[in-house]
Structures are given as structure tokens and as C-alpha cells.
Write a protein that holds these residues in place. Structure first.
Motif, PDB file in Angstrom:
ATOM      1  N   GLU A   7      19.874  21.621  17.938  1.00 32.35           N
ATOM      2  CA  GLU A   7      20.790  21.189  18.989  1.00 32.35           C
ATOM      3  C   GLU A   7      22.121  21.951  18.895  1.00 32.35           C
ATOM      4  OE1 GLU A   7      20.241  18.996  21.872  1.00 32.35           O
ATOM      5  OE2 GLU A   7      19.072  17.853  20.395  1.00 32.35           O
ATOM      6  N   GLY A   8      22.780  22.180  20.006  1.00 33.39           N
ATOM      7  CA  GLY A   8      24.160  22.641  19.945  1.00 33.39           C
ATOM      8  C   GLY A   8      24.366  24.132  20.173  1.00 33.39           C
ATOM      9  N   LEU A   9      23.279  24.897  20.171  1.00 33.25           N
ATOM     10  CA  LEU A   9      23.422  26.342  20.369  1.00 33.25           C
ATOM     11  C   LEU A   9      23.006  26.766  21.766  1.00 33.25           C
ATOM     12  CD1 LEU A   9      21.935  27.416  16.926  1.00 33.25           C
ATOM     13  CD2 LEU A   9      24.325  27.701  17.632  1.00 33.25           C
ATOM     14  N   SER A  10      22.405  25.834  22.490  1.00 33.09           N
ATOM     15  CA  SER A  10      21.927  26.171  23.824  1.00 33.09           C
ATOM     16  C   SER A  10      22.152  24.952  24.710  1.00 33.09           C
ATOM     17  CB  SER A  10      20.437  26.497  23.784  1.00 33.09           C
ATOM     18  OG  SER A  10      19.715  25.444  23.198  1.00 33.09           O
ATOM     19  N   SER A  11      22.093  25.161  25.989  1.00 35.29           N
ATOM     20  CA  SER A  11      22.184  23.996  26.863  1.00 35.29           C
ATOM     21  C   SER A  11      21.343  24.198  28.113  1.00 35.29           C
ATOM     22  CB  SER A  11      23.642  23.692  27.218  1.00 35.29           C
ATOM     23  OG  SER A  11      24.268  24.823  27.750  1.00 35.29           O
ATOM     24  N   SER A  12      21.272  23.151  28.907  1.00 32.68           N
ATOM     25  CA  SER A  12      20.472  23.228  30.121  1.00 32.68           C
ATOM     26  C   SER A  12      21.411  23.054  31.308  1.00 32.68           C
ATOM     27  CB  SER A  12      19.396  22.151  30.120  1.00 32.68           C
ATOM     28  OG  SER A  12      20.011  20.883  30.074  1.00 32.68           O
ATOM     29  N   GLY A  13      20.884  23.206  32.496  1.00 32.55           N
ATOM     30  CA  GLY A  13      21.711  23.055  33.680  1.00 32.55           C
ATOM     31  C   GLY A  13      22.356  24.394  34.016  1.00 32.55           C
ATOM     32  N   VAL A  14      21.859  25.021  35.082  1.00 29.67           N
ATOM     33  CA  VAL A  14      22.339  26.347  35.450  1.00 29.67           C
ATOM     34  C   VAL A  14      22.750  26.316  36.907  1.00 29.67           C
ATOM     35  CG1 VAL A  14      21.767  28.798  35.533  1.00 29.67           C
ATOM     36  CG2 VAL A  14      20.681  27.329  33.827  1.00 29.67           C
TER      37      VAL A  14
END
Ligand SMILES: Cc1cc2nc3c(=O)[nH]c(=O)nc-3n(C[C@@H](O)[C@@H](O)[C@H](O)COP(=O)(O)OP(=O)(O)OC[C@H]3O[C@@H](n4cnc5c(N)ncnc54)[C@H](O)[C@@H]3O)c2cc1C
Ligand code: FES
Ligand code: FES
Lengths: 326, 703, 215
Positions: free
Chosen positions: B553-560
Motif C-alpha cells: 500500500e502507499g506507492l500507487s493509487s487508483s482513480g485517473v
């Protein structure tokens, strides 16, 4: 591709020997860009394939009072020829509009005139259409967006050649040689409608070949143009194309020739164009009249009515472009 | 929790650098599945059904066997003998040369009992249409999504609009077709597969062949495109394995272009009936859509309406409709381009009705803070203010127009594992069971590892595309980078810490004092010690340091987010639309490599143009066969159709890595459609926007 | 061609056939460059009477400057010959119908499609595949520019583009954007690398012109 026997004549004399012995199962191979496609689709199963590419005599572009073009001249060489660019510019335009750089390096003039239709029903081995000895033209009740709007029936192919309309507009003649001798006919008479013969698009017999095309000299003040409409600019066959050659004297038209591509099973000449324009200047009303005339009698299928508009508009555009040069 | 260092401190990530396998690809050395060869290898092919609906009565293969060079034949390929689309696999053959193979395929004698079929969406929806599955209606039960209360929403609306939009079936048609080269090594099966999921294929094939997982190995070093169509194990792989067993020889079975078009998936078509209400001030209050789509014999033809915009009251009913066609598969942003084409036009229609600028109308109804910024950046760069207010106001037959559309994407990615080996001579290897579809994954892995270890890209040897490597998921849904990059970062970080410990001991400093930078290992602070990377690795007592790591967790995210602007030219004499220019603002999070990111965005846009103007699967109504399963009549964008494309990478490194592959293909068709309307004053509501439709629309307008 | 299994077609010469062809014409004619125009010495090599190939045949092809011997059938395409017999797999098979350019090779320096020609037809021609572009193992300026500008994604179309671009720059060392598009119009890329390909060709052209200027 089924296997075949490969014959490799190196002179016209040898070709003639081969053709004299052909038994209806022999096909000629020039650039192969059309033939290989059909062989791969298993649309034909020739016993022999005769390679013409080693026949040197067929590679010449010869200037005489007009111009003689050997059947093996490539589309690329035709397009690059400076004399043609100068004296038969519409022919250069047509050559440049064909296919892709790679195919222009391979495809030949003879092959271009003798190539078979691109109709998707003809090209698909799964449809036994009229041309393949079947009982119906699938285009009639099927998908016919690219099919004929004139001269069709019972088969609705369009002739795919881009060179043919221009060559006809310039008054070209074609020399056909075969086991039974040589004949020269106007290129216009080379093509024939499906109503006449379903199985082929021209008058070539089994044991004949095209050896050359002859173009008459064009008088001073000749204006010519080839306009090709394709959906994909990168490479595409003509949806509709227009070849125009106008002979003029002091802005007045002395002779006019208009031939359409992509609209009929053969290059479609509009003979009335001459009568409508002869002795006249190229005015808006004259242009309009020719544009209307060019689609008179068209009989579109359910999905290709747009080609009628397209044809009319392209004819108008072609003549308007010439008008601006005059 | 692991964190990326700030962008200013990064030496590689966020910059421009060429991909590490570029040289292999430009010299032809890169070996794809299509290029695999093994001594004694046979060529395999599948015979597809000739009819769209039929019972297979009998398959006679005696003629096939009579052809010299035929080494294996299968006639029991179809599980039930009841085929539902043209091209569905019914038999297979393997032969010594491609030429013999082509001939052999034509020697099967198949007896069919033909059944009635249905091909097109509208036709299949009719009560009297033949059923694709005898015991099920062609029209699936609706999937309903409801938010707020649409009745109330419409009651609040001052303007209500209704319209209908239609999109076509598009085919992925990657240049490397689907297929495998397989051989048996004793009871182990080795598969070279052109796939987006080496692990997924291993699991799928093992199951289909009832084999233990460890006996199946899937390899894919390079692959020639997939776009979503190569996420699943292929029946062709099972067939190849069976042919190989029968002939006791390796078999390469690559689909020919026709089967590629017919059997390997597609983007479903759609029919969207939309009703939308807004207040005079430009607030959208309600949205209702009834949509249909056909995924052939499969499901998943959903249309993701209303896609981008924030509307309080929404009701959407969707029906999948069965037809006698190959099943759909994911295709770059599944469900989205269809929705965007309809929605962006609906938005423009409403803006016009309200007398608002389309951009202002969007700003008003877009709650995404990132996109709010992106709209402004894009509009500025594009010159949106030059858009003509009155459509079709150019003189002459050739008219120009401008339009826009928005991007969106949801999932991130998770779950990847990786391992790293550092040798005492300083060489570094990374292993990860992901694959590079051309997106640049191999290069990104090297970049993340090099960044972490303070090395250069070329010092990292990357091993991917093998199910023997640590598990990574399928490369789809723009999940690869958000899933892989954190795993590599964590693995490299772990390796760095292990090595750091050894050095700390060596220098007698605390491990926190050890820094890896520019090819050196440094003890910061008083110690002032420094060793080159190679020297440092020399201290490894065992000759290799091996570590394992995984995604966290914490190095990538969603929602573009993202948006696009299009300028077009329409020739009203011919009906031809030419895209002149696209400006795209791409939402990027932390950029791994600017070059490959730009390439991905370009690719999405170009596929979007292709979808908007050219591509369409066409079935012959009489036979159910596809009339255009080739690149002559299934038209895709070439060099001459490629407009000027300006890509603006909007990065927010603090969001970490996000997927960027799918969003840029979503808004292109809608933006173009709006530009076309702006140019000629008529809407084209059906894809692809081909000259015949434009001419027809213009003629209707005149009438 | 050195294979002497060739049978000759026997039969009467049809003089009629040549009638009207104007044998004198050839003297004054311009022989065009031709696509697969025969080499000057070809006729001699073959002798009188048409060569005939049936079944399988050992042939020799001149590929990347090397003479390669292989066994083919008349129907074997050049593409199959180089990929499946010689294992030069840089040249890609995609459409197998002349529609995509992935199989582009140079025949006597001109770009042509290996899928649409027979192997027996190109005996005696200088065939260059992507593997043969740089003899030295170093990348050519075109290849280098493709890597630097990221003119490739999956890379499956790339060898075809590299070949077409190489041929284009040979003919036109300083092409405009429009000329680049036209020169590469026969090559399809499904990943959509075109904008970067245009950049790469521009960059390669500049690099090559500089290189020439330095010499
Ligand atoms: C992707 C693609 C795009 C294309 N686009 C176009 C286009 O835009 N416009 C267009 O006009 N064409 C187009 N073509 C068709 C192309 O094949 C022809 O233009 C080409 O000129 C054919 O020449 P060839 O020498 O290759 O013919 P071949 O394939 O060698 O021969 C074609 C046919 O003609 C016969 N033939 C050949 N030479 C002779 C001769 N001298 N006498 C009698 N018969 C002969 C052959 O037996 C064969 O039946 C395209 C083809 C492809 C594959
Ligand atoms: S494979 Fe030869 S042109 Fe496509
Ligand atoms: S890079 Fe994938 S097809 Fe061109």
C-alpha cells in the motif's frame, strides 16, 4: 496456396510457346500483388504459373509520337517518370494514388489492368457467388456499401484499377498478344460488363496477355486530372474516382473525356461529357451539367446511395480544379 | 510503509529514457512467440466453423491424412458439437510446412446441420429472433444502477433532452496474432504464448489439461500487442498441446488474421437511449439511460454511463444481448469509449440548449479536482477560445470544428511479487512474472530498481515473462505499473537494506548512515567512507544476495482523470472527416518514464481516432461470416490519418504510480464527434463516422 | 539458378505472337528501373526455352550479402523462406496479404513485401532483411533514432517500419513530415507509434545528413 508448376520464360517468344500449350489452367504472374492474394485464399488452383518478370521486352517506357508503356513497367516507375509527369500528369497522379510504396514497387501496369475485383464476396472463399460459378450475387441482399451504382447486374463488382480510368480518358490502346496472334484495341473495349461475361472483367482469352499500352500524343493545352476518393488516405482502393482529360483552344474545349472509377464493374465512361463541353468554355453551369450527367441513370443498391452524391461532387470538384488552371 | 522519495531527488523516474529492449526490437533480434522455433517443429492450425449456428454432424479427416506432411489431426476440438459463430473451433491439424498446413485445412469434410442465427443487436432483440442459446432469451435481464431519485431529478430540471447513440463492434487485432509454440519435455509442458498473463495462462491451461501447475511453464519474452484480448488462456494453446502430443513434436500454432478477427474478442457495440435534465444555471439534475450491447455469445457489453460527470440522480438499465458472434473480451477501457461517445455528445447538446460554452458546462458538472485543473491547462494549450460559437459557419465546402471530452479510470493494481539477486561482482538481476506488452514494463522495472540502488538502467538485468518467476497478475486494466512498480521498489529496497547492513558492519557505522547513490555506496556522517557499487558487492560473503519482495500500500493509487481536445476538418462534398489536431492532458501520478508514457497516450488517442472514424466488424446477413477480416477492409489508422498530437503529462508524484494505458482512448471519439458538429452543424450519432453517414446526415439536414 | 534440374518447354515458336511488337522499338526505348527487372546476364544463365520448376527445388538466395542455399517449392513465399527456412525472424508475418508492411524487405534496395512474392522469383537479387541493415552489429542511424525517440511499443511492426524508413531516406535524405507519412503509408502499427516514428525518421535524416557532411 496449392502447389503449381513454375515457368520462367525470358523472352516473349518463350511466353508465346508457353501460352500456346496452356490448357486453361495457366496463369500469368507479374508483380504478384493481386495473384498471390487470390492464390492464398484458394480462389484458384492453377496447374502452371508463368512468371513474366524475366521478359525484358516488357519493361520499357518508349517515347514515340505518343507513348508506349510495357506491361511489366511497375507502378512506381510509372509514377516517377518525368516525361509522364509532364505530358500525362493524370497518369502520374493515378499511379501515386495506388496502394503503398512497397506495392507500387512490385505491382505492374499489366497486372493493374488485369487484376480481379476486390468485392468482399468475390475474395472470400466461403461465398459461392456468380463470378465463382454460384447462383447469386451476395452483394444484392448483403453488404454493398462499396459496390456498383452503375452498370451492375447480375453482379455488382466495381473495377478496382486506378490506371484504367485515366488511360481510357487519354485514349489509350492496349496490345494483346497470344497464341493466335496480336491485336490492338482501344482500352475502353478491353473491359466488359458482367452482363456480357460473368467470369471475367475483360476480353483477354486464356492464352493471351497484355504486352503494352499505347497513349496517343496529347495536343497543346491539354488539361488532365485524376481525383481519387478513398476512405483511408494511407492506402485504399477508390470509393469513387474521376479521370478528366480536356483538350482546349483559347479556353474553349475542343474535346473532353470523363471516366469514372469505383462506380461500375468497368471503368465508366461518360460519353455525354464530350458533347456537353465541346466548343464551350468551362463555366459553372457547364460544370454543373456534366456533374449531373455523370450520375444520370445511376441505380444504387440499398447501402451505396451516397456514392451518387460523392460522384457528382467529385466530378464537380475535378472540373472546378481544371477551371482554375485554365 | 514504504514511500517514494521526492521527485527532485530522483535520478531516473519521472525523466525521459529509451526502453532497454529497444535495440533488440529495431534489429529484429527480439523473439516473439511467432518467431519461436524448435528442431522438428510442426505448424498447427485450427479449422473454424463455416456457419454461425449449426450442429456438427460429422467431421471426416481421411482426406487430410492423405496429404503427405500431415502429422496430427484433431476432430474432437469442440466440446458439444453445437457451434454458435463463424470461426468457432471445430478441428485442427499440424503439418511439416506452412504450405501443406494451408492445403490440409481445406481437406476436412464437415457435415453440418445448419440452424437459424442472429447477428445484429437490434435484430437479436426482437421476440421472433432465433435464440443463440435455446433455453435463454437473447436479451439478458437488466443490470440496474440507481443513485438518488431520478423522478425527483427530472422534476427539478428546467431543460430535458433525449437522444440515442449507436457504436460498433471493434476488434483488438494486435499485429502479433494469438497463438503458442508448445512442446512436451517428458510430462512437462512448455508453452511460449503471446499473452498478457503468463501466470494466468499457466493456471488456466493446467486446469484445462488437468495437469499439476508445476508441470506447466508459460513463457512470453516479447509480445506483439494484446489490448485486452490476450488476458486469458487460449483454446489454441490446448489444441497445440494436444497436436504436439499426438505428433510427438513441438507445434507452433498462430492464428491467421481471419480467425484473429473472428475468435479472439472484441469491444461490444452499444445502443444507448439517454434522457438528461438540467437547470438553467447548468447543473445537471438527472440522468436516465437504457442501454443494450452485444458481446456475441459472451457477456460484458456494459456501457459505463454517465461515465465522468457528477450527477445526483441517475438510473441506468443495461441489457446484454446475445448474438451469433465470437465472445467479447476486455478491450482498452472496457465499456468506456461507448459511453463517452454518447455522453460527451449529450453534454454538448445540453450546453447548446442552455446557451453555455461546452467547457464551462463541464467545469460546472465535474467534481474531480484533478480534472478541473486539467481542463484549464488543455483549453489554454489547445486554443479553445478560438472555437466558433455558431456551428457550420465556415464558408466553402471544407469546414473546421472543435470539440472536447473527458477521461476517467478506476482501478489501481496490487499483488505483484518479485525477487532480486545481487552478485558479488556487482551484477543485479530482477525476476518478476509480469510481461511487457509494449507498454515498457521491462524498462520500468529496471528504472525502479536502478533508482533505488543508485545505479544506471543498464546495470539491471530484468527477467520477466516466465511463469517460473514470482507471481504477478495479468497486464490489463492499467494495473501493471501500479502493481509492479511498488513490488520492485520494495524488493530493491530490501536488497539495499541487506547490503547496507553488511557495509554498516564493515565500516562500523549504523545502517541508517549508508547511502546508495550514483554507483557508489557511501557512509554518510563522520565516517566518510565510500566504495564503488562493485567493490561494495565484493563484500558479499556468499556469492549472491537474494531477496524477495512484494507490492504494498502507499506507492500507487487508483482513480485517473484526463481530458482531450480535438480539431477536425470535414469535407462536405465527400463526407470525409480528417482529424487535424488532438491536445491531450494525461493524468499520470508519478511518471515512471516520460517517453513510454507519451507513447501510451499517443497509442490510446490513435486507437480512439481509429474507433471514431474507421473500424467496424461487418457481418454478412446471409451467411453470418465476417466480410472484412483483413486490414484492407477492416480499416485502421495509418500514417496519413495520424494528426498532430500534443500530449501534456499532468503529473502528481505524491499520488504514486497510476495506470495510464486506458484513459486516453476513452474521450477521443466523443471529442471528435463534437468537433464534427461544430464544423458542419449536424450530429453524427453512430460510429464509425464514415463518409456515407456524414453525407447522409448532411442530405437529411438539407431536406 | 545454378540448379540444372530445369526442364525446358518444347514447342513451336509462335512468330505471330511477336507480330506488331516492333522489335526495333527496344533500341529507342527507355528501360525503366523495374521492380524485379531481370539482371543483365539472366537470359544467358537461363538459356533458351523457359525454365520450369516443379515439386521442390534447391535454390540460392543472396540475403544480407550472404549466399544462402535452401529448398523451396514454387509456392514458397520469400517470407516463409526467410522466416521458416532460414530462421531470420526479424521480418514479421502479420497480414500475409500485402496490407500491413510488417514483412518489408529491400530487394535491390527497394522496399517490397516478402509475403507477396515467391522465393524463386528473387533468385539473383540482393535481398536485405532487418538483420542485415548494419553489417557491423552497431545500430544504423535509423535504428538508433527509433530507440531514442521511442518509435516502438510492442515492436511487432518495428522491423517493417525500420526497413521502409531506411528505403525512404535513401531516396529522399531530407523528407518533410508529409513525405515521411507518404513514405511509410504502407506500414501499419496497431499500438499507435506513428508520431514517434515521424520524429525518429526526422532525427535519423538529420543525423545521416550530418554524417555525410562530415565525410
Ligand atoms: C494492399 C493492396 C492495396 C492495393 N491498392 C490498390 C489501389 O489503390 N489501386 C489499384 O489500382 N490497385 C491496388 N492494388 C492492386 C494491385 O495488386 C495492383 O495495383 C497491381 O498493379 C497489380 O499488378 P501485379 O503486377 O502485382 O499483378 P499480378 O498479381 O501479378 O497479376 C494480377 C492479375 O493480372 C494478370 N496479369 C498480370 N500481368 C498480366 C499481363 N501482362 N497480361 C495479362 N494478364 C496479366 C495475372 O494473371 C493476375 O490475374 C492493391 C493491392 C494490395 C495488395
Ligand atoms: S505481412 Fe506482408 S504486408 Fe502484411
Ligand atoms: S509497436 Fe505494436 S504494432 Fe507497432
Amino acid at each position: 496456396m496449392y502447389n503449381f508448376e513454375y515457368l520462367n520464360p525470358t523472352s516473349l517468344e518463350e511466353v508465346s510457346e508457353v501460352l500456346a500449350h496452356s490448357d486453361g489452367e495457366t496463369v500469368l504472374l507479374a508483380g504478384g500483388t493481386d495473384l498471390l492474394d487470390r492464390l492464398k485464399e484458394h480462389l484458384l488452383r492453377p496447374r502452371q504459373v508463368v512468371n513474366l518478370k524475366n521478359v525484358r521486352e516488357l519493361y520499357t517506357i518508349e517515347r514515340n509520337e505518343g507513348l508506349t508503356i510495357g506491361a511489366l513497367v511497375t507502378i512506381a516507375d510509372l509514377a516517377a517518370d518525368a516525361y509522364i509527369q509532364e505530358n500525362y500528369p493524370a497518369l502520374s497522379q493515378a499511379a501515386r494514388s495506388i496502394a503503398t510504396p512497397q506495392i507500387r514497387n512490385m505491382g505492374t501496369v499489366g497486372g493493374n489492368l488485369a487484376q480481379r475485383p476486390r468485392c468482399w464476396y468475390f475474395r472470400g472463399v466461403e461465398y459461392r457467388c456468380l463470378k465463382k460459378g454460384g447462383r447469386k450475387c451476395y452483394a444484392v441482399e448483403g453488404l454493398n456499401k462499396y459496390h456498383a451504382i452503375m452498370g451492375g447486374g447480375p453482379c455488382y463488382i466495381v473495377h478496382p484499377s486506378d490506371l484504367a480510368p485515366v488511360l481510357i480518358a487519354y485514349g489509350a490502346r492496349v496490345t494483346i498478344s497470344g497464341a493466335n496472334g496480336t491485336r490492338e484495341i482501344p482500352l475502353e473495349q478491353f473491359f466488359q460488363l458482367p452482363a456480357k461475361d460473368l467470369k471475367k472483367e475483360n476480353v483477354l482469352n486464356e492464352n493471351e496477355m497484355i504486352t503494352r499500352i499505347t497513349l496517343p500524343p496529347q495536343p497543346e493545352n491539354t488539361y488532365s486530372l485524376y481525383l481519387k476518393f478513398k476512405e483511408l488516405e494511407s492506402h485504399d482502393f477508390a470509393v469513387v474516382s474521376v479521370a478528366v482529360v480536356l483538350h482546349t483552344r483559347k479556353k474553349r474545349i475542343t474535346d473532353a473525356s470523363l471516366v469514372l472509377g469505383g462506380v461500375a464493374p468497368i471503368p465508366w465512361k461518360i460519353p455525354e461529357a464530350g458533347a456537353l463541353l465541346k466548343g464551350k468554355e468551362l463555366t459553372e453551369p457547364a460544370i454543373q451539367a456534366v456533374a449531373e450527367q455523370s450520375v444520370k441513370g445511376s441505380d444504387p443498391l440499398p447501402q451505396n446511395g451516397y456514392k451518387v452524391h460523392l460522384t457528382r461532387n467529385l466530378v464537380r470538384r475535378a472540373l472546378t480544379e481544371i477551371q482554375q488552371q485554365l | 510503509m514504504s514511500k517514494w522519495k521526492p521527485l527532485e531527488k530522483m535520478k531516473i523516474l519521472g525523466k525521459k529514457y529509451p526502453r532497454i529492449d529497444g535495440a533488440e526490437k529495431v534489429t529484429g533480434r527480439a523473439r516473439y512467440t511467432y518467431d519461436q522455433f524448435k528442431e522438428g517443429m510442426l505448424y498447427g492450425a485450427i479449422l473454424g466453423s463455416r456457419y454461425p449456428a449449426a450442429k456438427i454432424v460429422k467431421i471426416d479427416d481421411s482426406m487430410v491424412w492423405s496429404l503427405p506432411g500431415v502429422k496430427a489431426v484433431l476432430t474432437d476440438v469442440h466440446p458439444t458439437g453445437r457451434v454458435r459463430y463463424v470461426g468457432e473451433e471445430i478441428a485442427a491439424v499440424a503439418a511439416t510446412t506452412p504450405e501443406i498446413l494451408g492445403e490440409a485445412l481445406r481437406l476436412f469434410r464437415v457435415e453440418y446441420e445448419k440452424l437459424p442465427f442472429t447477428l445484429y443487436l437490434e435484430e437479436a432483440m426482437k421476440d421472433e429472433a432465433p435464440r443463440v442459446f435455446p433455453r435463454r432469451s437473447n436479451v439478458n435481464k437488466p443490470r440496474i444502477r440507481e443513485e438518488g431519485n431520478v423522478e425527483q431529478g427530472f422534476a427539478q430540471a428546467e431543460v430535458v433532452l433525449e437522444d440515442t447513440f449507436r457504436t460498433q463492434v471493434q476488434i483488438q487485432t494486435p499485429l502479433e496474432s494469438h497463438g503458442s509454440m508448445v512442446y512436451w519435455d517428458g510430462d512437462e509442458l512448455i508453452i511460449y504464448d503471446s499473452t498478457q498473463a503468463v501466470h494466468g495462462v499457466r493456471e488456466g491451461i493446467a486446469k484445462m489439461l488437468d495437469m499439476p501447475l508445476h508441470k506447466v511453464r508459460v513463457i512470453c519474452h516479447h509480445m506483439g500487442g494484446g489490448f485486452g484480448s490476450k488476458l486469458q488462456p487460449g483454446i489454441y494453446t490446448v489444441i497445440a498441446a494436444r497436436l504436439a502430443k499426438q505428433a510427438n513434436a513441438p507445434v507452433r500454432l498462430m492464428l491467421d488474421r481471419q480467425l484473429e478477427f473472428l475468435t479472439t474478442g472484441n469491444r461490444p457495440d452499444s445502443l444507448s437511449r439517454i434522457k438528461m435534465g438540467a437547470k438553467r444555471d447548468g447543473t445537471i439534475t438527472a440522468f436516465f439511460a437504457k442501454t443494450y450491447g452485444t458481446a456475441g455469445i459472451g457477456n460484458g457489453a456494459g456501457v459505463r454511463l454517465p461515465i465522468v460527470y457528477s450527477i445526483p440522480n441517475v438510473r441506468h438499465e443495461h441489457h446484454d444481448v446475445y448474438t451469433n458472434a465470437g465472445a467479447a473480451r476486455p478491450f482498452r477501457a472496457p465499456g468506456c469509449p461507448q459511453a463517452s461517445f454518447a455522453m460527451e455528445q449529450m453534454m454538448d447538446e445540453m450546453a447548446e440548449k442552455l446557451g453555455m460554452d461546452p467547457l464551462q458546462f463541464r467545469l460546472k458538472n465535474d467534481s474531480n479536482p484533478t480534472r478541473q485543473k486539467e481542463w484549464m491547462i488543455g483549453a489554454e494549450r489547445f486554443g479553445w477560445h478560438r472555437r466558433k460559437v455558431t456551428p457550420a459557419s465556415d464558408p466553402g465546402p471544407i469546414k473546421r470544428g472543435m470539440g472536447l471530452g473527458a477521461s476517467i479510470w478506476w482501478p489501481g493494481g496490487r499483488g505483484t511479487k518479485a525477487s532480486m539477486k545481487i552478485y558479488s561482482d556487482g551484477s543485479v538481476e530482477v525476476f518478476c512474472g509480469t510481461q511487457d506488452l509494449g507498454t515498457g514494463t521491462r524498462t520500468h522495472i529496471a528504472a525502479v530498481a536502478a533508482e533505488e540502488l543508485g545505479l544506471e538502467l543498464k546495470q539491471i538485468k530484468v527477467h520477466i515473462g516466465d511463469s517460473n518467476y514470482p507471481r504477478s497478475g495479468a497486464s490489463g486494466g492499467s494495473t501493471t505499473s501500479p502493481s509492479v512498480a511498488p513490488a520492485i521498489k520494495n524488493t530493491a529496497e530490501k536488497a539495499r537494506q541487506e547490503l547496507g547492513k553488511i557495509l554498516a558492519e564493515h565500516w562500523n557505522v549504523s545502517p541508517e548512515a549508508i547511502i546508495f547513490s550514483d554507483g557508489y555506496v557511501i557512509a554518510s556522517g563522520e565516517a566518510k567512507q565510500r566504495l564503488s557499487w562493485k567493490e561494495a558487492c565484493g563484500l558479499l560473503e556468499t556469492d549472491v544476495l537474494e531477496v524477495h519482495g512484494e507490492w504494498s500500500e502507499g506507492l500507487s493509487s487508483s482513480g485517473v482523470a484526463g481530458c482531450q481536445f480535438a480539431e477536425v476538418e470535414v469535407d462536405t462534398d465527400t463526407g470525409k472527416i480528417r482529424v487535424l489536431r488532438i491536445v491531450a492532458v494525461a493524468d499520470c501520478g508519478l511518471i515512471l518514464d516520460r517517453l513510454t508514457t507519451e507513447s501510451q497516450v499517443n497509442g490510446g488517442i490513435i486507437q480512439g481516432i481509429s474507433y471514431a472514424l474507421f473500424e467496424e466488424r461487418l457481418f454478412d446477413p446471409q451467411t453470418g461470416a465476417m466480410v472484412n477480416p483483413n486490414f484492407e477492409t477492416y480499416k485502421i489508422v495509418g500514417t496519413m490519418e495520424t494528426p498532430e498530437i500534443e500530449v501534456i503529462l499532468f503529473d502528481e508524484p505524491e499520488r504514486g504510480v497510476i495506470g495510464i494505458g486506458e484513459p486516453p482512448t476513452i474521450p477521443t471519439s466523443g471529442a471528435i464527434a463534437n468537433a464534427v458538429y461544430n464544423a458542419i452543424g449536424v450530429r453524427i450519432k453512430s460510429l464509425p463516422m464514415t463518409p456515407d453517414k456524414v453525407l447522409q446526415a448532411l442530405a437529411n439536414q438539407k431536406a | 539458378m545454378s540448379e540444372k534440374k530445369n526442364n525446358k518447354v518444347k514447342g513451336i515458336t509462335r512468330r505471330d505472337f511477336l507480330k506488331g511488337l516492333g522489335s526495333g522499338a527496344i533500341g529507342s526505348a527507355i528501360l525503366t528501373g523495374g521492380g524485379l527487372i531481370p539482371a543483365e546476364s539472366k537470359a544467358e544463365l537461363l538459356g533458351p526455352g523457359a525454365e520450369k520448376i516443379h515439386g521442390t527445388q534447391k535454390i540460392e538466395l543472396l540475403i544480407n550479402g550472404k549466399k544462402e542455399r535452401l529448398t523451396v517449392e514454387p509456392r514458397t513465399t520469400l517470407l516463409t523462406a526467410i522466416r521458416d527456412k532460414l530462421h531470420l525472424t526479424g521480418t514479421k508475418e502479420v497480414c500475409d496479404r500485402g496490407q500491413c508492411g510488417a514483412c518489408t524487405v529491400l530487394i535491390d534496395e527497394k522496399p517490397m513485401l516478402a509475403c507477396m512474392m515467391l522465393a524463386v522469383d528473387v533468385r539473383g537479387k540482393a535481398i536485405t532483411t532487418v538483420e542485415g541493415l548494419s553489417g557491423s552489429g552497431k545500430l544504423t542511424p535509423v535504428q538508433e533514432a527509433f530507440v531514442e525517440k521511442d518509435a516502438l511499443m510492442c515492436g511487432f511492426c518495428t522491423p517493417g517500419f525500420v526497413m521502409a524508413a531506411t528505403a525512404l531516406l535513401k531516396k529522399n535524405p531530407d523528407p518533410s513530415l508529409e513525405e515521411i507519412k507518404q513514405g511509410l503509408a504502407g506500414n501499419l502499427c496497431r499500438c499507435g507509434t506513428y508520431p514517434k516514428v515521424f520524429e525518429a525518421v526526422k532525427a535519423a535524416a538529420a543525423k545521416m545528413r550530418k554524417g555525410v557532411a562530415h565525410e
